[in-house]
Design a protein around this motif. Structure first.
Motif: not given
Length: 203
Positions: A62-69, A88-91, A107-112, A117-122
């Motif tokens: 999802t685009k950052e602009k839409q996340v905020n909206l 995805g990246d958990g944005r 939650f996502d099925v993709n381990p990468l 997402a965990r890295f960005l959250a940390k």
């Protein structure tokens, strides 16, 4: 005869040439380093796309602009449970935790993508966010207050009955991109934003 401390032209040229070579070598190594970093992230992104596509859920963030909206319209309450499905990246869940203080789960099925997402959250210092590699059809939705999803219609259809049976009353489901068929009476808000609309449903 005592030699003068001043350098001969040939020595000055050699010193200049040496400095030039060292600068060139440093720039060369820097360029190689940045190319390798770029190729690493490009490979990571392409592998994530391929894996998610093979699992039936293409990675389209999802685009950052839409996340905020979306979060501005949703106004999730502090301490409430927030699920992002196919995160995805958990944005979305990271932003909800950061700005609104929810208890976030992605939650996502993709381990990468889960790792990223965990890295960005940390990196952002977020403590109330959990990212897990799980099939969204195997989750329990009994104590969830908000569900955000950006999924293909066929996956939404498989998930729909489970949400109807398990989500508590007044829980809110936000579907980005696709309307949930049969939930027309539950729809209370819609954002007509390009490239994808967003639908808000109350159980």
């Amino acid at each position: 005869m005592v030699r003068s401390h001043s350098l001969y032209p040939i020595e000055l040229w050699a010193l200049w040439y040496y400095n030039y070579i060292m600068i060139f070598y440093f720039l060369y190594l820097s360029l190689v380093f940045f190319i390798l970093i770029f190729l690493f992230f490009l490979s990571f992104y392409l592998i994530s796309l391929l894996y998610s596509s093979l699992m039936g859920s293409p990675y389209v963030p999802t685009k950052e602009k839409q996340v905020n909206l979306i979060l501005k319209e949703l106004q999730p309450k502090k301490g409430k449970v927030f699920f992002e499905l196919g995160c995805g990246d958990g944005r979305m869940v990271r932003k909800a935790v950061k700005d609104f203080g929810v208890l976030g789960f992605g939650f996502d099925v993709n381990p990468l993508l889960c790792f990223w997402a965990r890295f960005l959250a940390k990196k952002e210092g977020l403590k109330n966010v959990v990212i897990e590699r799980k099939n969204i059809l195997d989750l329990s939705y009994k104590n969830v207050d908000y569900v955000y999803l950006f999924l293909l219609p066929e996956i939404i259809k498989k998930l729909q009955k489970k949400l109807e049976e398990e989500l508590p009353k007044k829980a809110i489901v936000v579907s980005h991109g696709f309307a949930i068929l049969g939930w027309e009476k539950k729809l209370f808000k819609k954002i007509d934003e390009k490239p994808f609309p967003t639908y808000f449903y109350r159980m």
